[in-house]
Design an enzyme around this catalytic site. Structure first.
Site: not given
Length: 525
Positions: A239, A465, A492
């Site tokens: 991320s 995602d 995610h």
């Protein structure tokens, strides 16, 4: 050096004309050229030469999550000293918390991990990954290392903006649904006040806020690489951790060995574009949740996925005016939205969300507020982690201020279309956010990373995602001139989470540097 011979001046002596005049002696004189100056000492040399004093991890825990994570056997922790301001390395110093789990086999080096956020604890993430990783080649070949970025978790000082009581009050306040001029003014006053509190309550104040961004985290990461004894960096970023990765690659291209970047942040998107992309991802994930829910006998939203959005709105919008009991607290509309977003991060949380929505039908919010607490890092004792404070502070210094209200209004309208389940049904305002009033200037801005000389990196992107949409990974792989691995699923991030196709490809790359052949796609098992 060439000696220079100079004649001495002749002095008239008191002597007879018949006496010979003695020839003066010759003298060798050093060159008049200035000596080569001694270069000043490198003010960063001491930082790069430091060694880490490893010890017990318990003293580094800052809350329930870290206390539990640090009980894993075999963990070691230490502190890394870094400059507060890299422009003044001889001035104030701060420290970075570091955790390590040693390689179980023939060691290649360290694999440094960051889980994202911004504001997530890399120490907690590495501790959590150490158990599953130890069973595979990653844990055998690499020391697994996590660090808490400056201002975060066990790093000192930590960003502090709101007290626990203020955070509870902020969550209970649904004034963001008020788009009237008075409502917008109230929201902007609160946004401005947040930045003031961050500067007042964080040690070193504005100096810390000004040097908190990804630009400086990347420099800290290079000091960590050196302290770990690695000539080049092997890195795993999830991320927002992908942003740390590509920022490091741009700043230190000759120090990169390998990088796995999973759940990419698009490097070219500004904050508004990134927010819209994320909201769009949540909207798509909610559509997948609705399909799943419709197949459950107890689906709180009914058996028709097409009607799930309206059913969700009808169930949740009344919370704006009338929150429901949730233990000794109340479930607000804001908390309900946070709970739903938390559940969109992984289909493993869909069952809990459905149970919470069924409980809401009965006028209770216990399960939903627990999901919101999880997102906000609120412990059972009522204390909060610093992730939300750090998230805002880092985001604000990483992005230029956005003060164009027409553009903000356009974003709000597009967001309502992209994720209508989060539309509160109220007239929209265009309030400026906290970053518009941030007390220090930004130190970064969106751009395509310049990564000439960086070895190929592996970008992993998941088709559904919810937080970092698939196209962001495609864009990052192109920008980094790297390889793209596609996972077909709804969650995610995915690497080292038990999907053999993904784990095998990523592990082979980290060990050998060989990218999977394009186009590699991994289906959900």
């Amino acid at each position: 050096m060439i000696a220079v011979v100079l004649p001495l001046a002749l002095v008239t002596a008191a002597c007879s004309a018949e006496e010979p005049v003695a020839s003066p002696p010759h003298t060798v004189v050093e060159s008049l050229a200035p000596p080569t100056p001694t270069p000043p000492p490198d003010p960063m040399a001491g930082f790069y030469a430091q060694t880490l004093a490893w010890g017990e991890c318990a003293p580094f825990a800052t809350g329930e999550d870290s206390r539990a994570a640090f009980r894993v056997p075999g963990l070691e922790c230490a502190r890394l000293s870094v400059p507060l301001d890299y422009a003044k390395p001889g001035a104030e110093k701060i420290s970075i918390g570091v955790l390590r789990h040693r390689a179980a086999g023939e060691r290649i080096g360290s694999l440094v991990v960051n889980p994202g956020g911004p504001g997530g604890s890399g120490m907690v993430a590495a501790a959590g990954l150490s158990v599953p990783a130890a069973k595979g080649e990653v844990g055998k070949r690499f020391d697994l290392v996590g660090f808490d970025p400056r201002g975060v978790g066990a790093s000192e000082p930590r960003i502090r903006c709101l007290t626990d009581a203020e955070r509870d009050a902020d969550r209970a306040d649904d004034s963001e649904t008020d788009g009237s001029p008075e409502g917008v003014t109230k929201q902007e006053n609160e946004a401005r006040d947040f930045g003031v509190k961050c500067a007042e309550r964080t040690e070193h104040g504005n100096a810390m806020l000004a040097n908190l961004g990804t630009r400086d985290v990347a420099k800290d990461l290079d000091l960590l690489r050196a302290a770990l004894g690695d000539q080049k960096l092997s890195y795993l970023g999830y991320s927002y951790g992908t942003q740390i990765g590509y920022t490091y690659a741009e700043a230190f291209p000759d120090k990169v060995r390998a990088m796995v970047l999973d759940g990419a942040v698009d490097p070219e998107q500004d904050q508004l574009e990134g927010n819209l992309a994320q909201i769009t991802g949540f909207g798509k994930a909610f559509g997948e949740f609705a399909k799943w829910c419709a197949e459950q006998s107890d689906c709180a939203l009914g058996r028709d996925p097409a009607g799930a959005t309206k059913a969700f709105q009808d169930l949740t919008r009344p919370l704006i005016e009338k929150p429901v009991p949730a233990g000794d607290r109340k479930l607000s509309y804001e908390d309900l939205g946070t709970a739903a977003i938390q559940a969109m991060y992984s289909d493993q949380l869909w069952k809990q969300l459905n149970a919470g929505l069924n409980e809401l039908v009965q006028g209770r919010g216990d399960k939903l507020i627990a999901l919101a607490d999880q997102y906000n890092e609120r412990g059972a004792d009522g204390t909060y982690g610093a992730i939300q404070d750090a998230f805002t502070a880092i985001s604000c210094v990483d992005n230029p201020k956005i003060t164009d209200k027409a553009r903000i209004a356009e974003l709000v309208a597009r967001a309502n279309e992209a994720a209508p389940f989060l539309d509160d049904g109220k007239p929209d305002g265009a309030a400026l956010d906290t970053c518009a009033f941030w007390p220090v200037p930004n130190t970064s801005e969106p751009h395509t990373p310049k990564v000439d000389g960086v070895p190929p990196v592996l970008v992993i992107s998941t088709t559904n995602d919810p937080a970092t949409p698939y196209d962001a990974g495609v864009n990052l792989a192109r920008a980094m001139k790297g390889g793209l691995l596609t996972f077909e699923g709804t969650q995610h991030t995915v690497f080292l989470q038990g999907i053999p196709c993904v784990d095998d490809a990523g592990t082979d790359y980290l060990i050998s540097g060989t990218l999977p052949p394009p186009p590699t796609r991994c289906p959900t098992p």
